[in-house]
Design a protein around this motif. Structure first.
Motif, mmCIF file in Angstrom:
data_model
loop_
_atom_site.group_PDB
_atom_site.id
_atom_site.type_symbol
_atom_site.label_atom_id
_atom_site.label_comp_id
_atom_site.label_asym_id
_atom_site.label_seq_id
_atom_site.Cartn_x
_atom_site.Cartn_y
_atom_site.Cartn_z
ATOM 1 N N GLY A 1 -11.806 0.024 -6.540
ATOM 2 C CA GLY A 1 -11.627 1.273 -7.265
ATOM 3 C C GLY A 1 -10.399 2.062 -6.865
ATOM 4 O O GLY A 1 -10.113 3.108 -7.454
ATOM 5 N N ALA A 2 -9.659 1.594 -5.843
ATOM 6 C CA ALA A 2 -8.442 2.257 -5.356
ATOM 7 C C ALA A 2 -8.673 3.728 -5.009
ATOM 8 O O ALA A 2 -7.768 4.565 -5.156
ATOM 9 C CB ALA A 2 -7.308 2.118 -6.374
ATOM 10 N N PHE A 3 -9.870 4.041 -4.535
ATOM 11 C CA PHE A 3 -10.180 5.418 -4.177
ATOM 12 C C PHE A 3 -9.305 5.902 -3.025
ATOM 13 O O PHE A 3 -9.092 7.104 -2.850
ATOM 14 C CB PHE A 3 -11.662 5.541 -3.805
ATOM 15 C CG PHE A 3 -12.115 6.944 -3.511
ATOM 16 C CD1 PHE A 3 -12.073 7.934 -4.482
ATOM 17 C CD2 PHE A 3 -12.591 7.281 -2.251
ATOM 18 C CE1 PHE A 3 -12.493 9.229 -4.219
ATOM 19 C CE2 PHE A 3 -13.012 8.570 -1.970
ATOM 20 C CZ PHE A 3 -12.968 9.549 -2.953
ATOM 21 N N PHE A 4 -8.791 4.954 -2.235
ATOM 22 C CA PHE A 4 -7.935 5.324 -1.116
ATOM 23 C C PHE A 4 -6.709 6.127 -1.568
ATOM 24 O O PHE A 4 -6.176 6.936 -0.813
ATOM 25 C CB PHE A 4 -7.497 4.085 -0.327
ATOM 26 C CG PHE A 4 -6.683 3.091 -1.116
ATOM 27 C CD1 PHE A 4 -5.317 3.249 -1.290
ATOM 28 C CD2 PHE A 4 -7.289 1.969 -1.665
ATOM 29 C CE1 PHE A 4 -4.567 2.331 -1.997
ATOM 30 C CE2 PHE A 4 -6.551 1.041 -2.389
ATOM 31 C CZ PHE A 4 -5.177 1.230 -2.561
ATOM 32 N N GLY A 5 -6.259 5.911 -2.817
ATOM 33 C CA GLY A 5 -5.134 6.669 -3.340
ATOM 34 C C GLY A 5 -5.448 8.145 -3.494
ATOM 35 O O GLY A 5 -4.619 9.017 -3.181
ATOM 36 N N PHE A 6 -6.646 8.448 -3.948
ATOM 37 C CA PHE A 6 -7.075 9.841 -4.085
ATOM 38 C C PHE A 6 -7.167 10.505 -2.713
ATOM 39 O O PHE A 6 -6.737 11.649 -2.526
ATOM 40 C CB PHE A 6 -8.433 9.886 -4.787
ATOM 41 C CG PHE A 6 -9.003 11.270 -4.932
ATOM 42 C CD1 PHE A 6 -8.571 12.120 -5.938
ATOM 43 C CD2 PHE A 6 -9.977 11.730 -4.053
ATOM 44 C CE1 PHE A 6 -9.095 13.405 -6.070
ATOM 45 C CE2 PHE A 6 -10.506 13.002 -4.172
ATOM 46 C CZ PHE A 6 -10.064 13.854 -5.187
ATOM 47 N N VAL A 7 -7.711 9.787 -1.745
ATOM 48 C CA VAL A 7 -7.823 10.314 -0.377
ATOM 49 C C VAL A 7 -6.436 10.579 0.201
ATOM 50 O O VAL A 7 -6.198 11.609 0.846
ATOM 51 C CB VAL A 7 -8.610 9.327 0.512
ATOM 52 C CG1 VAL A 7 -8.592 9.782 1.969
ATOM 53 C CG2 VAL A 7 -10.047 9.194 0.011
ATOM 54 N N ALA A 8 -5.501 9.661 -0.037
ATOM 55 C CA ALA A 8 -4.134 9.842 0.450
ATOM 56 C C ALA A 8 -3.470 11.052 -0.196
ATOM 57 O O ALA A 8 -2.739 11.807 0.467
ATOM 58 C CB ALA A 8 -3.319 8.577 0.173
ATOM 59 N N LEU A 9 -3.723 11.260 -1.482
ATOM 60 C CA LEU A 9 -3.161 12.412 -2.192
ATOM 61 C C LEU A 9 -3.659 13.711 -1.588
ATOM 62 O O LEU A 9 -2.874 14.643 -1.316
ATOM 63 C CB LEU A 9 -3.523 12.329 -3.671
ATOM 64 C CG LEU A 9 -3.136 13.533 -4.542
ATOM 65 C CD1 LEU A 9 -1.632 13.762 -4.504
ATOM 66 C CD2 LEU A 9 -3.624 13.337 -5.974
ATOM 67 N N ASN A 10 -4.950 13.822 -1.368
ATOM 68 C CA ASN A 10 -5.505 15.020 -0.738
ATOM 69 C C ASN A 10 -4.916 15.242 0.647
ATOM 70 O O ASN A 10 -4.625 16.383 1.047
ATOM 71 C CB ASN A 10 -7.034 14.901 -0.632
ATOM 72 C CG ASN A 10 -7.741 15.355 -1.896
ATOM 73 O OD1 ASN A 10 -7.143 15.963 -2.770
ATOM 74 N ND2 ASN A 10 -9.026 15.044 -1.997
#
Length: 439
Positions: free
Chosen positions: A225-234
Motif C-alpha cells: 500500500g506504500a503507506f510509508f510514503g504518507f508517514v515520510a510526508l508527515n
C-alpha cells in the motif's frame, strides 16, 4: 518465498541502515555542540557504546522486548539466532537489526546528559545496564505486547520508547554529575559554553532528518500500500514546521535568529511526530511540529534556569518534545488512521486516548528516570565517582581518557604559538622559534 516478503525485507533493511547511520548524525551533533578538547572522546565513545548495546541487544535485549512473557517483560528468544518469525511478513534477522538500531539510538540520546564530564568507564557500564534494565522494559510495555499496548498506547516509532526514555536517563545523569566547570556563576546566572563547530551541528541535523525517514517510515515494516510514503510526508512536514517555529520564536524573544535554536527546532519537530506520524493527517503534523519548535525554545531556557547543565539539550529536544509528541495523538489521531487505540479528542474520541497517552508518559518517564538514577547512584559509590577530576575536565577528555586529541594538529599548533610546546613547521623549524612566546 513471495515477492512481498522480499520487498518488505529489503525496505526494512534499508531503513535499519538509515537508523544506524543516525549514530553518525549524533556524533556530529554532540561533538559540534561541545568543545574541541572533547571531540575525539565523544566520537569514539559513541561508536564503542553502540557496539556494547548491539551485543547486549543480541544476548538479552531482543528477548526481553519481543520474547514470550507477561505484560511486564519477555523471557524467551535470548541470544537471537536469526530465525524467521511466523506471520511477521519479512525476514526475522532484518526486523532484529531494525529494532537493534532503535535501542542504540535511545542509549545515544541518554549519553547527551553525560557530555564533557563523565568517565569513559561510566559510559561503558551504563551502556550495559541501560540496555538490560531500562530500555527493554519500556519497549516491551509498548511494542512487545505489554501492559501499555493492552491499553492501546499509541507510539508508532518511539517518541516515548526511544526519545523520552533516553531523555529521562540523561536527566538522571545531569543531576548526579552536576554542571560542567564554568557553566554557572555563584549568583546562579548561566554562561554560554559554545560548541566548537556550528557547521557540524547543522550537518548533523540534515543527516538525522534523512535518517528519520528510516526511523518513522521504516516502522511500517511493509511496502504494501506504500503507506510509508504518507508517514515520510508527515515526518518531513513536522521537521520543517519545527525549524521555522524555533527560528521565529528565538528571533522574536532574543532579537536574533539563533542558529542552534533553529536546529533544535528541527529535531524537536522530528521527535514530536515520531509517535503520531502514522495516526494523524498532514495538517496536524504541521501543527505538531510548530508547537514542538516553540516548546523546545522555552524548555531549554527552563532547564538552564534550574541550573541543569544539558550540553546538547537532550532533555528539551528528546524529553519535552517526546512528551508533546506522545500526547499529540490523543488530540489528533483520526478514526481512519488509528489502527492502535482510539481516535483523538478533536475527532470525537473524547479524553480516553489522551488519558492513555498521558499514562504512558508518566509511567515510562518515571521508570526510566528512577531506574537510571538508582543505577548511576550505585555506580557513583562503587566506581569512586562518575565524573573525571577537575584537572582532567579542564584539559579535556581527549587527553585525559585517550591520550590524544581529536584535532591534534590544531591543538598542537595553538599550544606552540603560546610557547608551551614545539612542533615542526614547513621548514623543519620549530614554530615557537619563529615568533616570541606570549606567556
Amino acid at each position: 518465498m513471495d515477492t512481498l516478503f522480499l520487498m518488505n525485507s529489503l525496505w526494512v533493511m534499508i531503513s535499519a541502515v538509515l537508523v544506524i547511520l543516525m549514530i553518525g548524525g549524533f556524533i556530529l551533533l554532540e561533538t559540534g555542540s561541545t568543545r574541541m578538547k572533547n571531540a575525539g572522546h565523544i566520537a569514539g565513545k559513541t561508536i564503542l557504546t553502540f557496539g556494547i548495546s548491539s551485543i547486549v541487544f543480541w544476548a538479552v535485549g531482543y528477548g526481553l522486548i519481543f520474547g514470550e512473557g507477561n505484560s511486564i517483560l519477555g523471557f524467551s528468544d535470548f541470544f537471537y539466532s536469526g530465525y524467521d518469525v511466523e506471520g511477521l511478513g519479512l525476514s526475522g534477522a532484518v526486523f532484529f537489526l531494525f529494532q537493534l538500531a532503535f535501542a542504540g539510538i535511545s542509549l545515544t540520546i541518554a549519553f547527551g546528559g553525560f557530555a564533557e564530564r563523565a568517565k569513559l568507564s561510566v559510559y561503558l557500564v551504563f551502556a550495559l545496564l541501560f540496555s538490560v534494565l531500562v530500555y527493554p522494559f519500556i519497549a516491551h510495555w509498548i511494542w512487545g505486547g505489554g501492559w501499555l499496548a493492552e491499553h492501546g498506547k499509541q507510539d508508532f516509532a518511539g517518541s516515548t520508547v526511544v526519545h523520552l526514555t533516553g531523555a529521562m536517563a540523561a536527566l538522571a545523569a545531569t543531576i548526579l554529575l552536576k554542571p560542567r566547570i564554568g557553566k554557572f556563576n555563584k549568583d546562579g546566572s548561566a554562561n554560554n559554553i559554545e560548541g566548537h563547530n556550528q557547521v557540524f551541528t547543522a550537518l548533523s541535523v540534515l543527516l538525522l532528518w534523512v535518517g528519520w525517514f528510516g526511523f518513522n517510515a521504516g516502522s511500517t515494516v511493509s511496502v504494501d500500500g506504500a503507506f510509508f510514503g504518507f508517514v515520510a510526508l508527515n515526518t518531513n512536514l513536522a521537521a520543517a514546521a519545527g525549524t521555522v517555529a524555533a527560528m521565529l520564536i528565538s528571533w522574536i524573544v532574543l532579537g536574533k535568529a539563533d542558529v542552534p535554536m533553529m536546529l533544535n527546532g528541527a529535531l524537536a519537530g522530528l521527535v514530536a511526530i515520531t509517535a503520531s506520524c502514522a495516526f494523524v493527517d498532514t495538517w496536524a503534523s504541521v501543527i505538531i511540529g510548530l508547537i514542538a519548535g516553540i516548546l523546545v525554545f522555552y524548555s531549554i531556557r527552563f532547564f538552564e534556569s534550574k541550573k541543569i547543565d544539558d550540553p546538547i539539550f537532550a532533555l528539551s529536544v528528546h524529553g519535552t518534545a517526546g512528551v508533546w509528541g506522545t500526547l499529540s495523538t490523543g488530540f489528533f489521531a483520526t478514526p481512519e488512521l488509528a489502527t492502535v487505540g482510539n481516535p483523538g479528542l478533536f475527532y470525537g474520541g473524547g479524553l480516553e486516548q489522551l488519558g492513555v497517552q498521558a499514562l504512558g508518559v508518566v509511567a515510562s518517564g518515571a521508570f526510566a528516570f528512577i531506574v537510571s538514577f538508582i543505577i548511576l547512584s550505585i555506580m557513583k559509590v562503587t566506581m569512586k565517582g562518575l565524573r573525571v577530576t577537575e584537572e582532567e575536565e579542564i584539559i579535556g577528555l581527549d587527553i585525559s581518557e585517550h591520550g590524544s586529541y581529536g584535532y591534534p594538529e590544531l591543538v598542537n599548533k595553538e599550544a606552540a604559538v603560546k610557547g608551551s610546546i614545539e612542533i615542526p613547521s614547513t621548514g623543519n623549524v620549530p614554530l615557537s622559534s619563529q615568533r616570541p612566546s606570549v606567556n
